[in-house]
Design an enzyme around this catalytic site. Structure first.
Site, PDB file in Angstrom:
ATOM      1  CG  PHE A  94      -0.333   0.170   7.744  1.00 30.58           C
ATOM      2  CD1 PHE A  94      -1.397   0.367   6.884  1.00 30.58           C
ATOM      3  CD2 PHE A  94       0.756  -0.552   7.286  1.00 30.58           C
ATOM      4  CE1 PHE A  94      -1.371  -0.134   5.582  1.00 30.58           C
ATOM      5  CE2 PHE A  94       0.802  -1.056   5.993  1.00 30.58           C
ATOM      6  CZ  PHE A  94      -0.263  -0.837   5.136  1.00 30.58           C
ATOM      7  CE  LYS A  95       3.742   1.565   2.991  1.00 34.81           C
ATOM      8  NZ  LYS A  95       3.985   0.558   1.943  1.00 34.81           N
ATOM      9  CE  LYS A 132      -4.786 -11.214   5.723  1.00 37.74           C
ATOM     10  NZ  LYS A 132      -4.181 -12.111   4.754  1.00 37.74           N
ATOM     11  CB  ALA A 182       6.788 -13.177  -0.211  1.00 36.04           C
ATOM     12  CB  CYS A 196      -1.081  -8.577   4.810  1.00 35.94           C
ATOM     13  SG  CYS A 196      -2.571  -8.212   3.866  1.00 35.94           S
ATOM     14  CD  GLU A 236      -2.989  -1.194   2.155  1.00 40.73           C
ATOM     15  OE1 GLU A 236      -3.218  -0.187   2.845  1.00 40.73           O
ATOM     16  OE2 GLU A 236      -3.529  -2.294   2.355  1.00 40.73           O
TER      17      GLU A 236
HETATM   18  P1  NAD Z   1     -10.438  -5.522   1.767  1.00 37.71           P
HETATM   19  O1  NAD Z   1     -11.110  -5.825   3.047  1.00 37.71           O
HETATM   20  O2  NAD Z   1      -9.958  -4.133   1.494  1.00 37.71           O
HETATM   21  O3  NAD Z   1     -11.393  -5.939   0.546  1.00 37.71           O
HETATM   22  C1  NAD Z   1     -12.080  -7.154   0.475  1.00 37.71           C
HETATM   23  C2  NAD Z   1     -13.482  -6.888  -0.112  1.00 37.71           C
HETATM   24  O4  NAD Z   1     -14.123  -8.122  -0.402  1.00 37.71           O
HETATM   25  C3  NAD Z   1     -14.418  -6.134   0.847  1.00 37.71           C
HETATM   26  O5  NAD Z   1     -14.823  -4.911   0.249  1.00 37.71           O
HETATM   27  C4  NAD Z   1     -15.605  -7.094   1.055  1.00 37.71           C
HETATM   28  O6  NAD Z   1     -16.854  -6.439   1.153  1.00 37.71           O
HETATM   29  C5  NAD Z   1     -15.526  -7.932  -0.220  1.00 37.71           C
HETATM   30  N1  NAD Z   1     -16.204  -9.230  -0.127  1.00 37.71           N
HETATM   31  C6  NAD Z   1     -16.089 -10.183   0.839  1.00 37.71           C
HETATM   32  N2  NAD Z   1     -16.846 -11.252   0.525  1.00 37.71           N
HETATM   33  C7  NAD Z   1     -17.465 -10.990  -0.656  1.00 37.71           C
HETATM   34  C8  NAD Z   1     -18.364 -11.716  -1.497  1.00 37.71           C
HETATM   35  N3  NAD Z   1     -18.773 -12.943  -1.184  1.00 37.71           N
HETATM   36  N4  NAD Z   1     -18.812 -11.129  -2.631  1.00 37.71           N
HETATM   37  C9  NAD Z   1     -18.394  -9.879  -2.966  1.00 37.71           C
HETATM   38  N5  NAD Z   1     -17.529  -9.152  -2.212  1.00 37.71           N
HETATM   39  C10 NAD Z   1     -17.056  -9.698  -1.077  1.00 37.71           C
HETATM   40  O7  NAD Z   1      -9.215  -6.547   1.658  1.00 37.71           O
HETATM   41  P2  NAD Z   1      -7.852  -6.338   0.836  1.00 37.71           P
HETATM   42  O8  NAD Z   1      -6.894  -5.520   1.632  1.00 37.71           O
HETATM   43  O9  NAD Z   1      -8.180  -5.931  -0.563  1.00 37.71           O
HETATM   44  O10 NAD Z   1      -7.273  -7.831   0.853  1.00 37.71           O
HETATM   45  C11 NAD Z   1      -7.868  -8.850   0.077  1.00 37.71           C
HETATM   46  C12 NAD Z   1      -6.942 -10.044   0.049  1.00 37.71           C
HETATM   47  O11 NAD Z   1      -5.695  -9.679  -0.586  1.00 37.71           O
HETATM   48  C13 NAD Z   1      -6.549 -10.586   1.434  1.00 37.71           C
HETATM   49  O12 NAD Z   1      -6.436 -11.977   1.345  1.00 37.71           O
HETATM   50  C14 NAD Z   1      -5.177  -9.977   1.676  1.00 37.71           C
HETATM   51  O13 NAD Z   1      -4.384 -10.775   2.517  1.00 37.71           O
HETATM   52  C15 NAD Z   1      -4.586  -9.945   0.277  1.00 37.71           C
HETATM   53  N6  NAD Z   1      -3.571  -8.904   0.045  1.00 37.71           N
HETATM   54  C16 NAD Z   1      -3.770  -7.640   0.529  1.00 37.71           C
HETATM   55  C17 NAD Z   1      -2.821  -6.650   0.243  1.00 37.71           C
HETATM   56  C18 NAD Z   1      -2.988  -5.242   0.744  1.00 37.71           C
HETATM   57  O14 NAD Z   1      -2.077  -4.458   0.566  1.00 37.71           O
HETATM   58  N7  NAD Z   1      -4.096  -4.859   1.346  1.00 37.71           N
HETATM   59  C19 NAD Z   1      -1.710  -6.950  -0.563  1.00 37.71           C
HETATM   60  C20 NAD Z   1      -1.563  -8.252  -1.050  1.00 37.71           C
HETATM   61  C21 NAD Z   1      -2.517  -9.228  -0.747  1.00 37.71           C
HETATM   62  C1  UGA Z   2       3.230  -5.750   2.560  1.00 39.38           C
HETATM   63  C2  UGA Z   2       4.245  -6.278   1.561  1.00 39.38           C
HETATM   64  O1  UGA Z   2       5.305  -5.323   1.435  1.00 39.38           O
HETATM   65  C3  UGA Z   2       3.609  -6.531   0.201  1.00 39.38           C
HETATM   66  O2  UGA Z   2       4.563  -7.118  -0.692  1.00 39.38           O
HETATM   67  C4  UGA Z   2       2.422  -7.483   0.377  1.00 39.38           C
HETATM   68  O3  UGA Z   2       1.765  -7.665  -0.864  1.00 39.38           O
HETATM   69  C5  UGA Z   2       1.445  -6.886   1.380  1.00 39.38           C
HETATM   70  O4  UGA Z   2       2.130  -6.655   2.637  1.00 39.38           O
HETATM   71  C6  UGA Z   2       0.293  -7.783   1.688  1.00 39.38           C
HETATM   72  O5  UGA Z   2       0.358  -8.970   1.471  1.00 39.38           O
HETATM   73  O6  UGA Z   2      -0.652  -7.204   2.203  1.00 39.38           O
HETATM   74  P1  UGA Z   2       2.125  -3.388   3.068  1.00 39.38           P
HETATM   75  O7  UGA Z   2       1.738  -4.011   4.350  1.00 39.38           O
HETATM   76  O8  UGA Z   2       1.094  -2.686   2.279  1.00 39.38           O
HETATM   77  O9  UGA Z   2       2.777  -4.479   2.094  1.00 39.38           O
HETATM   78  O10 UGA Z   2       3.283  -2.321   3.332  1.00 39.38           O
HETATM   79  P2  UGA Z   2       4.849  -2.459   3.709  1.00 39.38           P
HETATM   80  O11 UGA Z   2       5.577  -1.426   2.953  1.00 39.38           O
HETATM   81  O12 UGA Z   2       5.339  -3.832   3.591  1.00 39.38           O
HETATM   82  O13 UGA Z   2       4.851  -2.021   5.238  1.00 39.38           O
HETATM   83  C7  UGA Z   2       4.307  -2.855   6.243  1.00 39.38           C
HETATM   84  C8  UGA Z   2       4.658  -2.277   7.606  1.00 39.38           C
HETATM   85  O14 UGA Z   2       6.050  -2.402   7.867  1.00 39.38           O
HETATM   86  C9  UGA Z   2       4.335  -0.790   7.749  1.00 39.38           C
HETATM   87  O15 UGA Z   2       3.815  -0.541   9.031  1.00 39.38           O
HETATM   88  C10 UGA Z   2       5.675  -0.123   7.562  1.00 39.38           C
HETATM   89  O16 UGA Z   2       5.774   1.127   8.187  1.00 39.38           O
HETATM   90  C11 UGA Z   2       6.602  -1.148   8.204  1.00 39.38           C
HETATM   91  N1  UGA Z   2       7.996  -1.084   7.704  1.00 39.38           N
HETATM   92  C12 UGA Z   2       8.272  -1.348   6.412  1.00 39.38           C
HETATM   93  C13 UGA Z   2       9.018  -0.769   8.593  1.00 39.38           C
HETATM   94  O17 UGA Z   2       8.779  -0.520   9.795  1.00 39.38           O
HETATM   95  N2  UGA Z   2      10.300  -0.716   8.118  1.00 39.38           N
HETATM   96  C14 UGA Z   2      10.609  -0.983   6.831  1.00 39.38           C
HETATM   97  O18 UGA Z   2      11.820  -0.931   6.481  1.00 39.38           O
HETATM   98  C15 UGA Z   2       9.571  -1.300   5.948  1.00 39.38           C
END
Ligand code: NAD
Ligand code: UGA
Length: 462
Positions: A343-344, A284, A228, A281, A174
């Site tokens: 968170f960042k 979890k 990862a 993430c 993010e």
């Molecule tokens: P999010 O909560 O922002 O979005 C998920 C959406 O799915 C919600 O809006 C919810 O209403 C919808 N939803 C749930 N059940 C549904 C259904 N049955 N039909 C239609 N919509 C439905 O979550 P997110 O941050 O986008 O994360 C999604 C997945 O991607 C997670 O598994 C997470 O671990 C992974 N992921 C997240 C990030 C990140 O940066 N946030 C990065 C990489 C991977």
């Molecule tokens: C992280 C991974 O970087 C992504 O590759 C992955 O797809 C994602 O999780 C996911 O699966 O959700 P994100 O959590 O969005 O991405 O952001 P990061 O840049 O990784 O930062 C995570 C946390 O670590 C933040 O609170 C950040 O401030 C902290 N951080 C990061 C540090 O304290 N030090 C660092 O050097 C880097």
């Protein structure tokens, strides 16, 4: 060639990742669906500052593609029926009840998506796991899809439904999501069916160098995503643990990070010490990995990875305690400014933000807190403390200067660029003396702050 994609889940991953596919593949129709109608309304808002996800560059892509080949709607059934490829991008949080509570991922949203696909899909459909999932989830999805008893009815001829399952985890971070999606380090595609792998690869080849597309079996792909994140989080816990040692020995964490990071084998990325990792993430996904290791009878491996999460909580406790100790051991009748709630930097996401746990510790000690964050809504801050506006002890302010007025200490918890450029001399005048700055991100100009007259605590420095 694929012409019609549906994505279930319009969140932080579904929204940006589908926007980037739509931008790079104008001939593909991309429909993003969600059960949350308010979120869909926000994605469709004519005011682009109201999009539910703030990511630099995202609004421009939405402006270009929305209504042309990118659509956001709550019409789950219709869009599943029309799609050749369906991305499942729903939330997979840690279970809060039942078997695996506190560790395993809750797959109820995955299951309900699979059931909907099973019911409404027609003909042959490629189902893509975009959400982060425990290894072997594809087996569960396959079971649900294959149990579909219905047969698609095309006029006179009845055609069986068939499915291919692909794992295509998302690695975006993010705050830099658009750049990460446009220029990924790699795209990972796991599966058993070669034809489906090729069709999905072809979508990405519209803008990603084919050499960056890695194909594996399903289980390697699912597991690699968890690993990862575990490795990335491990680096943060490693450097944070050393920040505490620096504070006691006269070493400086920034200097140590440079000294070790120039070794190519270690590398210089992800070595910024801070208040502990947040975000939805890392925690979890590691807890899920810990659960899997326990499930497969590997308690030593589980303990090894769980320590990363324990150090992360400890770092947050440690920072709270240091603030209390430096403010004469008590926070009652003291007002503190908390700068940064996401968170960042560069995101409005507050999930698992270190600001939440640190602020809660300070409130427990009796502090009144003034919050300021450039992108997080007032409601999103108040909701974390289950407080209403103007309720005693918690104030959400319009600017950093207002937040600092009359406080004993300013605590910087998110590394927003603008906090470096504040008028710190003026802030000093607004505060009660002795005035403290606690820099948990270790990025403010400490010498300048000390010259102004602040007492300064910087993470990882003595
Ligand atoms: P999010 O909560 O922002 O979005 C998920 C959406 O799915 C919600 O809006 C919810 O209403 C919808 N939803 C749930 N059940 C549904 C259904 N049955 N039909 C239609 N919509 C439905 O979550 P997110 O941050 O986008 O994360 C999604 C997945 O991607 C997670 O598994 C997470 O671990 C992974 N992921 C997240 C990030 C990140 O940066 N946030 C990065 C990489 C991977
Ligand atoms: C992280 C991974 O970087 C992504 O590759 C992955 O797809 C994602 O999780 C996911 O699966 O959700 P994100 O959590 O969005 O991405 O952001 P990061 O840049 O990784 O930062 C995570 C946390 O670590 C933040 O609170 C950040 O401030 C902290 N951080 C990061 C540090 O304290 N030090 C660092 O050097 C880097």
């Amino acid at each position: 060639m694929i012409k019609n994609i549906c994505c279930i889940g319009a969140g932080y991953v579904g929204g940006p990742s589908m926007a980037v596919i739509a931008l790079n593949c104008p001939e593909i129709m991309v429909n993003v669906v969600d059960i949350n109608s308010q979120k869909i309304d926000e994605w469709n808002s004519s005011d682009f500052s109201k999009l539910p996800v703030f990511e630099p560059g995202l609004d421009n892509i939405i402006k270009k593609c929305r209504g042309k080949n990118l659509f956001f709607s709550t019409e789950v059934e219709k869009n599943i029926s029309n799609a050749e490829v369906i991305f499942i991008s729903v939330n997979t949080p840690t279970k809060t009840v039942g078997v695996g509570k506190g560790y395993a991922s809750d797959l109820k949203w995955i299951e309900s998506s699979a059931r909907q696909i099973s019911k409404f899909a027609k003909n042959h459909t490629i189902v893509i796991e975009k959400s982060t999932l425990p290894v072997r989830t594809a087996e569960t999805i396959k079971n649900i899809l294959d149990s579909s008893e219905e047969i698609a009815d095309f006029g006179i001829k009845k055609v069986s439904k068939t499915f291919s399952i692909i794992s295509n985890p998302e690695f975006l971070a993010e705050g830099s999501a658009i750049n990460d999606l446009q220029n990924p380090d790699r795209v990972l595609i796991g599966g058993e069916d070669k034809k489906s792998i090729e069709l999905v690869s072809n979508i990405y080849k519209n803008w990603v160098d084919p050499r960056k597309i890695i194909t594996t079996n399903l289980w390697s792909s699912e597991l690699s995503k968890l690993v990862a994140n575990a490795f990335l989080a491990q680096r943060i816990s490693s450097i944070n643990s050393i920040s505490a040692l620096c504070e006691l020995t006269g070493a400086n964490i920034n200097e140590v990070a440079i000294a070790i990071g120039t070794d190519k084998r270690i590398g210089n990325k992800f070595l910024n010490a801070g208040p502990g990792f947040g975000g939805s993430c890392f925690k979890k996904d590691i807890l899920n990995l810990v659960y899997l290791c326990q499930y497969y009878g590997l308690p030593e491996v589980a303990d090894y990875w769980e320590q990363i999460v324990k150090i992360n909580s400890w770092q947050q406790e440690r920072i709270s305690s240091l603030v209390i100790k430096n403010l004469f051991g008590t926070l009652s009748n003291k007002k503190l400014a908390v700068l940064g709630f996401s968170f960042k930097a560069n995101t409005n996401d507050t999930r698992e933000s270190p600001s939440i746990s640190i602020a809660k510790n300070l409130i427990k000690e009796g502090a009144e807190l003034n919050f300021y964050d450039p992108k997080v809504n007032k409601e999103d801050i108040l909701k974390e403390f289950q407080r209403k506006e103007n309720e005693e002890k918690i104030n959400v302010c319009e600017t950093a200067l207002i937040a600092a007025k009359g406080t004993d200490a300013v605590i910087v918890l998110t590394e927003w660029e603008q906090f470096n450029n504040l008028d710190w001399e003026y802030i000093f005048k607004l505060m009660r003396k002795p005035a403290w700055v606690f820099d948990s991100r270790n990025y403010l100009n400490t010498d300048q702050l000390k010259k102004i007259g602040f007492n300064v605590w910087s993470l990882g420095q003595s």
